[in-house]
Design a protein around this motif. Structure first.
Motif, PDB file in Angstrom:
ATOM      1  N   CYS A   1      30.995  -2.491   3.000  1.00  0.00           N
ATOM      2  CA  CYS A   1      31.017  -1.032   3.125  1.00  0.00           C
ATOM      3  C   CYS A   1      30.464  -0.709   4.522  1.00  0.00           C
ATOM      4  O   CYS A   1      29.419  -1.231   4.912  1.00  0.00           O
ATOM      5  CB  CYS A   1      30.157  -0.414   2.040  1.00  0.00           C
ATOM      6  N   VAL A   2      31.144   0.127   5.258  1.00  0.00           N
ATOM      7  CA  VAL A   2      30.746   0.447   6.629  1.00  0.00           C
ATOM      8  C   VAL A   2      30.305   1.894   6.660  1.00  0.00           C
ATOM      9  O   VAL A   2      31.007   2.780   6.145  1.00  0.00           O
ATOM     10  CB  VAL A   2      31.925   0.257   7.600  1.00  0.00           C
ATOM     11  N   ARG A   3      29.123   2.103   7.289  1.00  0.00           N
ATOM     12  CA  ARG A   3      28.641   3.476   7.415  1.00  0.00           C
ATOM     13  C   ARG A   3      27.887   3.599   8.747  1.00  0.00           C
ATOM     14  O   ARG A   3      27.070   2.743   9.074  1.00  0.00           O
ATOM     15  CB  ARG A   3      27.680   3.795   6.255  1.00  0.00           C
ATOM     16  N   PRO A   4      28.189   4.637   9.525  1.00  0.00           N
ATOM     17  CA  PRO A   4      27.455   4.787  10.788  1.00  0.00           C
ATOM     18  C   PRO A   4      26.091   5.387  10.515  1.00  0.00           C
ATOM     19  O   PRO A   4      25.925   6.110   9.560  1.00  0.00           O
ATOM     20  CB  PRO A   4      28.330   5.774  11.562  1.00  0.00           C
ATOM     21  N   VAL A   5      25.114   5.060  11.347  1.00  0.00           N
ATOM     22  CA  VAL A   5      23.797   5.663  11.263  1.00  0.00           C
ATOM     23  C   VAL A   5      23.800   6.831  12.238  1.00  0.00           C
ATOM     24  O   VAL A   5      24.132   6.657  13.426  1.00  0.00           O
ATOM     25  CB  VAL A   5      22.700   4.652  11.634  1.00  0.00           C
ATOM     26  N   ARG A   6      23.478   8.007  11.684  1.00  0.00           N
ATOM     27  CA  ARG A   6      23.582   9.221  12.493  1.00  0.00           C
ATOM     28  C   ARG A   6      22.623   9.177  13.702  1.00  0.00           C
ATOM     29  O   ARG A   6      21.542   8.575  13.625  1.00  0.00           O
ATOM     30  CB  ARG A   6      23.283  10.446  11.628  1.00  0.00           C
ATOM     31  N   ASP A   7      23.010   9.847  14.795  1.00  0.00           N
ATOM     32  CA  ASP A   7      22.215   9.939  16.017  1.00  0.00           C
ATOM     33  C   ASP A   7      21.901   8.580  16.629  1.00  0.00           C
ATOM     34  O   ASP A   7      20.818   8.351  17.167  1.00  0.00           O
ATOM     35  CB  ASP A   7      20.889  10.701  15.776  1.00  0.00           C
ATOM     36  N   SER A   8      22.842   7.646  16.365  1.00  0.00           N
ATOM     37  CA  SER A   8      22.600   6.317  16.941  1.00  0.00           C
ATOM     38  C   SER A   8      23.937   5.636  17.141  1.00  0.00           C
ATOM     39  O   SER A   8      24.922   6.072  16.536  1.00  0.00           O
ATOM     40  CB  SER A   8      21.741   5.492  15.985  1.00  0.00           C
ATOM     41  N   PRO A   9      24.013   4.591  17.884  1.00  0.00           N
ATOM     42  CA  PRO A   9      25.266   3.846  18.024  1.00  0.00           C
ATOM     43  C   PRO A   9      25.452   2.825  16.930  1.00  0.00           C
ATOM     44  O   PRO A   9      26.364   2.013  16.993  1.00  0.00           O
ATOM     45  CB  PRO A   9      25.084   3.154  19.397  1.00  0.00           C
ATOM     46  N   TRP A  10      24.588   2.818  15.961  1.00  0.00           N
ATOM     47  CA  TRP A  10      24.606   1.745  14.958  1.00  0.00           C
ATOM     48  C   TRP A  10      25.644   1.965  13.872  1.00  0.00           C
ATOM     49  O   TRP A  10      25.900   3.079  13.448  1.00  0.00           O
ATOM     50  CB  TRP A  10      23.234   1.641  14.258  1.00  0.00           C
ATOM     51  N   LEU A  11      26.212   0.864  13.424  1.00  0.00           N
ATOM     52  CA  LEU A  11      27.091   0.861  12.229  1.00  0.00           C
ATOM     53  C   LEU A  11      26.450  -0.066  11.223  1.00  0.00           C
ATOM     54  O   LEU A  11      26.114  -1.211  11.552  1.00  0.00           O
ATOM     55  CB  LEU A  11      28.478   0.348  12.574  1.00  0.00           C
ATOM     56  N   LEU A  12      26.263   0.426  10.082  1.00  0.00           N
ATOM     57  CA  LEU A  12      25.611  -0.401   9.034  1.00  0.00           C
ATOM     58  C   LEU A  12      26.713  -0.990   8.155  1.00  0.00           C
ATOM     59  O   LEU A  12      27.587  -0.279   7.656  1.00  0.00           O
ATOM     60  CB  LEU A  12      24.699   0.494   8.198  1.00  0.00           C
ATOM     61  N   ILE A  13      26.703  -2.277   8.016  1.00  0.00           N
ATOM     62  CA  ILE A  13      27.715  -2.924   7.161  1.00  0.00           C
ATOM     63  C   ILE A  13      26.997  -3.689   6.060  1.00  0.00           C
ATOM     64  O   ILE A  13      26.178  -4.564   6.336  1.00  0.00           O
ATOM     65  CB  ILE A  13      28.566  -3.904   7.987  1.00  0.00           C
ATOM     66  N   SER A  14      27.321  -3.324   4.807  1.00  0.00           N
ATOM     67  CA  SER A  14      26.808  -4.119   3.669  1.00  0.00           C
ATOM     68  C   SER A  14      27.980  -4.888   3.094  1.00  0.00           C
ATOM     69  O   SER A  14      29.045  -4.313   2.870  1.00  0.00           O
ATOM     70  CB  SER A  14      26.271  -3.194   2.574  1.00  0.00           C
ATOM     71  N   GLN A  15      27.756  -6.134   2.836  1.00  0.00           N
ATOM     72  CA  GLN A  15      28.901  -6.929   2.382  1.00  0.00           C
ATOM     73  C   GLN A  15      28.497  -7.893   1.285  1.00  0.00           C
ATOM     74  O   GLN A  15      27.341  -8.309   1.166  1.00  0.00           O
ATOM     75  CB  GLN A  15      29.492  -7.680   3.546  1.00  0.00           C
ATOM     76  N   ILE A  16      29.489  -8.210   0.454  1.00  0.00           N
ATOM     77  CA  ILE A  16      29.306  -9.251  -0.576  1.00  0.00           C
ATOM     78  C   ILE A  16      30.472 -10.173  -0.447  1.00  0.00           C
ATOM     79  O   ILE A  16      31.615  -9.723  -0.242  1.00  0.00           O
ATOM     80  CB  ILE A  16      29.304  -8.645  -1.985  1.00  0.00           C
TER      81      ILE A  16
END
Lengths: 1042, 146
Positions: free
Chosen positions: A268-283
């Protein structure tokens, strides 16, 4: 077997179908399960990713918040300006470090330091100061430009090679050069732990932080699997299908595909607001799909088990089927053998001979009876033939019949003789031969015989017996019949059939249709019912019915009796009966009954009963009328046996005399007994019995026949007649004596007169004339009174209603002169009774009684007459009481006699009271007198039931004026009314069970009756002066009835 | 032969008839004393010497009784029965002298042992004749127990 194969095929097909079904079901289930599982994973991933992103955002906002403490802080800006100006002033430095250190310690920053725009450290904690940080320079410039705090994203420090994150706060000291405060964060302590913390309970779950740098995607966090240091692993954006690359390209949400390692994952991909980060959780897909595979395996295993089970079951079924088939075949063969033995046993137990021959006349099967008849054992006979053991003539016949049967195939029955080879005895047989063809088409002759030797003998005997029976029935006009219940067949003997007017020759040896008999019976219903009663309830069948033997003929009466015969089980199988022609007898009986009825009627009319007694046995018969005469219900039966009871029915006074008369009659003297019957209800009847005794040769009485005549009515009439006679006699007497007496006087003194006229004494002439005149006067008065008396028995004037008081008043008027002369005081009760009758006659009663009272007042100084009435209804008792001289009790009965007077010197003729009595009796009443004796006054008491009507005297309480007479009334009740004038009440006295019924005793003694009123009084006088007054009163009462 | 003439008791309620008897007694010079009572009760009282008849001088025992049947109070027949039932008085001959010729009276009288029964004739001469004969027979020829 083909059936079995088909069965197999069906079974196999079933199994396959079952497998397919299971497969389809499993697949469907699996698909459903997998979809669920994936959806669940995605949802969990999405949720976990969102949570982590939120955490990171939160952290970053806090850090920007920390910067606010310095940004725009005038004090810190002053301090920074001063520090720029004099970097080594220790006080300044200390102050600056104090600020920094406090911030670092409170928020666990890695390092807090103040830089010049060129990257030179003005102050920093912890020491030592770092060399100018080139990596940060672009970011510092950005911060100064932006004039607000901002993040310097994750970067790798060139000096120590570590990755940091920093918050840059631009500081603008007044009048000095700007500076930047750096709040450096060690991501290993504050960012990565957030990222790496597991949010999902899965082994392969992994969270990555990715940043796009140009055309690369850079992993910000450490890859735990590959152990690549952060920021070093980069993936090209284009041409790379890995999840980080796709995320960097801008794909969001759930992605499936290989990760950086090339392992297929769900992420699942979700950007972190106010940052260049993309958070990816995976199984790893591997892990997600592992339970699906497990489930698929389970399903397969389950299906396999079910199929295997079904197959096993079917296999077992087939096996048991085969087993049963063999067992049945085995049992069938056993049963066959048993049947064979059973058949043999049956055949051997047959009382009839049986043999089976083949086409060559050889015995192939014989039973024991056959062997016995032929006289040879079975073993010897089997396979042999008739000529071997039987006389040639017999064998010849047997063979001929065998051939006939074999050729025609028809059954043959014939009679034959068979001689025993062992004993030589010849038996007579009925044999039946028939053809049997077996499966192979072989022919056999089956012969079954019956030994009829005995039957033949019995039939002959039976025939003889039947002839005897028919003969005897014909003579006795009787017949017998039988009815067989199971077959419904009716049989009658010739005699029985003839009784119904049917010719026995028209029947089938005595068997005939029930209809033929029934059609001639006139009382069908009754007979039917009787038969049903007999058969179903075992009731006796014994009845008579009429039969019309031929149309127009007189019906005959048959007496039929029957009995039901039961078999061993007690079931009624047959009805056997006897019928007799009783027409003649019934005709005689009918005539007898008729004459008996006539006799009964005659007895009833004549009140004549009869009885007959057998003196030897004591048996006796009473006719119906006899019970009536004795007043005993016929249900009690004749009373001869109960001598005591019979004796009680005889009047006690007559018992002894009856015994005497009876003894005399039995002794042959006299045949008539007279006695009174005392019925159980107390009524007394007179009876005259006439006896007739039958005797044996020696003269001993054998039996007795008696008629008993109820003579009560006769006696009553007799008594009435006697009474009338007595009355007539009294008149005659009066004529012959009382009238003659003055005549004698007249004639005699006339004679004297003649003499005396010639004589000298004129006094004597006068005396003679006086006697003559007196006598003539007396005669004249007697004649007048006689006339009046005779009238008293008839009605002169038509009856009218007259109140009692009015009658008394009239009477008083008539005797007013005499009452006045004597000074008599009269008291009359106020009784409302109204009488109905001949008024002058009724008045005469009181008139005479009052006159009589006045006449015999004697020397009473205060003479009183009381006239009263007491009681009610027709039994009203009238009284006339005086206080005059009274009547000597001895003469009380005499005073009512005609021309009877007590005082020879009195003026009366003895007529008044006689007249009163006659009038009273005319009205059905009685009169009596009571007196305590001379000088005690007298009380006349009388009733007039015939002159009192109920319609004139409605029932009312006794009037107050009717006070009682004082002395007890000696019962002139209705039973005392003897009915001298012949009313119905005449029998009344009979009903009274008194100690001495008057009428009865009178009847028994005619002498007394004839004596009449004249004699009775003297009897009383001589009897006993002190006799019981009650008894006297009754005697008087009786006298009064004459 | 005869010591004392027989006393005759006449029981007769009709005074006229009593007078006739009395006259006849006188006519035929009968020395017998004639006592007269007028009803049955008196007759019994007389023979039993009761009441007014207690004196034997004035009321001597009768040797013959002439008895009428029709009497007040006690009837003649009853008197007859009582007399004949008495062992002493029963021996006194009783001649019934009555107007009644009824057979019942006759029978009853004889049943009660009357010694003779005479009917008063209506005819004068016959009555006189009867009285004469009666005197001859009963007072002349007849023997008495004294």
């Amino acid at each position: 077997m083909s059936r079995e194969r088909r069965q197999d095929r069906i079974l196999l097909g079933g199994l396959l179908a079952l497998a397919a079904l299971l497969l389809a079901l499993g697949a469907a289930h699996w698909r459903h399960f997998a979809a669920g599982r994936r959806a669940e994973t995605r949802e969990r991933l999405t949720t976990a990713t969102a949570l982590k992103a939120d955490e990171l955002e939160h952290y970053r906002r806090e850090r920007i918040g920390d910067a606010a403490a310095f940004f725009g802080n005038a004090n810190f800006a002053d301090l920074t300006g001063q520090l720029e100006r004099s970097p080594d002033a220790p006080a300044l430095r200390r102050r600056a470090l104090l600020w920094l250190e406090r911030t670092r310690a409170s928020q666990d920053y890695d390092r807090v330091y103040l830089l010049t725009p060129e990257g030179t450290e003005l102050a920093g904690t912890p020491p030592p100061p770092l060399p100018p940080d080139r990596d940060l320079l672009p970011d510092i410039a950005r911060a100064l430009r932006a004039r607000q705090p901002l993040f310097a994203d994750l970067y790798r420090d060139r000096d120590d090679g570590r990755v940091y994150l920093a918050v840059l706060v631009p500081i603008f000291p007044p009048g000095g050069r700007p500076a930047v405060l750096v709040l450096r964060i060690d991501p290993d302590r504050h960012v990565y732990p957030y990222v790496e913390r597991r949010h999902l309970p899965a082994r392969s779950v992994l969270t990555l932080l990715v940043r796009r740098e140009g055309d690369r995607a850079v992993l910000l966090s450490e890859s735990p699997t590959q152990r690549t240091p952060p920021l070093l692993a980069g993936l090209p954006l284009s041409g790379d299908a890995s999840v980080p690359a796709r995320a960097a390209r801008g794909e969001r949400g759930i992605l499936e595909g290989p990760d950086a390692r090339g392992v297929p994952v769900i992420a699942c991909v979700r950007p972190v607001r106010d940052s260049p980060w993309l958070l990816i959780s995976q199984i790893d897909r591997e892990e997600v799909e592992a339970p699906l595979r497990t489930r698929a395996r389970e399903l397969l295993l389950f299906g396999a088990l079910v199929l295997a089970g079904a197959a096993l079951g079917l296999g077992w079924l087939r096996r048991s089927e085969r087993l049963r088939f063999y067992r049945e075949r085995y049992e069938a063969s056993l049963a066959l053998r048993e049947r064979e033995e059973f058949l043999n046993a049956i055949l051997d137990r047959l009382a009839d001979p049986l043999c089976v021959k083949d086409e060559g006349h050889r015995w192939i099967r014989v039973n024991e009876k056959f062997c016995e008849l032929v006289g040879r054992p079975r073993e010897e006979l089997i396979g042999r033939s008739d000529p071997d053991y039987l006389p040639p003539a017999q064998a010849e016949i047997f063979w001929r019949v065998d051939r006939e049967v074999l050729e025609t195939g028809r059954e043959r029955a014939n009679e034959e003789y068979l001689t025993n080879d062992a004993t030589g005895e010849t038996r007579f047989l009925h044999t039946k031969k028939s053809l049997y063809r077996d499966r192979e088409g072989r022919r056999f002759v089956i012969a079954i015989g019956r030994d009829m030797t005995e039957q033949r003998r019995m039939t002959e005997e039976l025939l003889l017996n039947r002839q005897r029976l028919e003969l005897s029935q014909a003579i006795g006009k009787t017949g017998s019949w039988e009815y067989d219940l199971p077959t419904g067949r009716l049989w009658g003997s010739d005699g029985a059939i003839r009784l119904f007017g049917i010719d026995p020759a028209t029947t089938d040896r005595g068997y005939l249709e029930v209809d033929r008999i029934e059609g001639r019976i006139l009382d069908r219903e009754r007979i039917h019912q009787a038969l049903v009663d007999l058969v179903e309830r075992g009731l006796p069948y014994d009845l008579e019915y009429r039969v019309l033997t031929a149309p127009g003929e007189e019906p005959r009466v048959l007496h039929s009796q029957a009995r039901a015969l039961r078999d061993e089980e007690g079931e009624i199988r047959r009805v056997v009966g006897v019928i007799r022609d009783v027409t003649e007898r019934r005709r005689i009986e009918e005539a007898l009954r008729e004459s008996e009825a006539k006799l009964r009627r005659a007895e009833e009319i004549g009140r004549l009963g009869h009885t007959s007694v057998d003196l030897r046995t004591g048996r006796c018969v009473w006719s119906e009328e006899l019970y009536r005469i004795f007043g005993v219900p016929p249900e009690e039966g004749p009373l001869c046996a109960d001598a005591e009871r019979l004796r009680r029915l005889v009047h006690p006074e007559d018992r002894e005399s009856l015994d005497r008369q009876m003894a005399a009659a039995l002794a042959g003297e006299g045949q008539t007994l007279e006695y009174r019957i005392l019925r159980p209800d107390g009524e007394i009847r007179h009876a005259t019995a006439t006896l007739e005794v039958q005797r044996d040769e020696a003269g001993h009485p054998l039996s007795l026949f008696a008629t008993v005549q109820d003579t009560t009515e006769l006696k009553r009439r007799e008594r009435e007649l006697r009474e009338k006679n007595a009355e007539l006699e009294r008149f005659t007497y009066t004529i012959s004596h009382d009238l003659k007496s003055p005549l004698v006087t007249v004639k005699t003194f006339l004679g004297y007169l003649e003499e005396d006229l010639r004589g000298p004494d004129p006094e004597r002439v006068l005396q003679d004339l006086r006697y003559i005149r007196t006598a003539a006067d007396k005669m004249s008065r007697l004649l007048d009174e006689l006339l009046e008396m005779s009238r008293a028995g008839r009605t002169l004037s038509p009856p009218t209603r007259a109140p009692f008081r009015e009658l008394v008043r009239e009477a008083l008027e008539a005797v007013a002169g005499r009452l006045a002369e004597r000074g008599v005081q009269v008291r009359v009760a106020t009784d409302p009774t109204v009488l109905f009758g001949d008024r002058p006659r009724l008045t005469a009663i009181w008139q005479n009684l009052i006159e009589n009272a006045a006449k015999y007042m004697g020397d009473q100084a205060d003479p009183v007459v009381e006239i009263e009435a007491e009681g009610s209804g027709r039994e009203k008792v009238f009284t006339v009481r005086d206080n005059g001289m009274g009547i000597d009790p001895r003469y009380r009965g005499k005073i009512f006699g005609l021309f009877e007077k007590l005082d020879p010197r009195s003026e009366g003729t003895g007529f008044g009271l006689a007249l009163v009595r006659r009038i009273v009796e005319y009205y059905g009443g009685t009169i009596e007198v009571e007196s305590p004796g001379e000088g005690g006054g007298s009380l006349f008491r009388f009733t007039l039931p015939g002159a009192i009507r109920e319609e004139d005297n409605p029932e009312a309480p006794p009037p107050p004026g009717a006070e009682g007479g004082g002395a007890p009334v000696a019962g002139p009740g209705p039973e005392e009314a003897t009915g001298g004038n012949g009313t119905d009440e005449g029998e009344g006295f009979l009903a009274k069970p008194g100690p001495e019924p008057r009428g009865a005793s009178d009847a028994a003694d005619p002498d007394r009756t004839v004596r009449g009123s004249r004699a009775d009084g003297t009897g009383d006088a001589s009897g006993a002066p002190g006799a019981d007054p009650e008894e006297k009163a009754e005697n008087d009462g009786r006298e009064g009835t004459r | 032969m005869k010591e004392e003439p027989l006393v005759v008791l006449l029981v007769e309620d009709d005074p006229a008839h009593a007078e006739i008897v009395r006259r006849n007694f006188r006519e035929f010079r009968l020395s017998n004393r004639l006592e007269h009572v007028s009803d049955g009760q008196e007759a019994l009282d007389y023979v039993r010497r009761r009441g007014a008849f207690a004196d034997p001088e004035r009321s001597p025992r009768p040797g013959l009784i002439l008895l009428d049947l029709r009497l007040p109070r006690l009837d003649g027949l009853e008197v007859l029965r009582i007399l004949k039932a008495d062992p002493d008085l029963g021996r006194i001959p009783v001649v019934v002298l009555t107007t009644s010729a009824a057979e019942t009276d006759l029978i009853r009288a004889y049943d009660a042992h009357a010694n003779s029964y005479l009917v008063k004739p209506v005819d004068f001469s016959r009555f006189v004749e009867l009285m004469e004969t009666l005197g001859l027979y009963w007072l002349g020829w007849n023997e008495y127990v004294r």
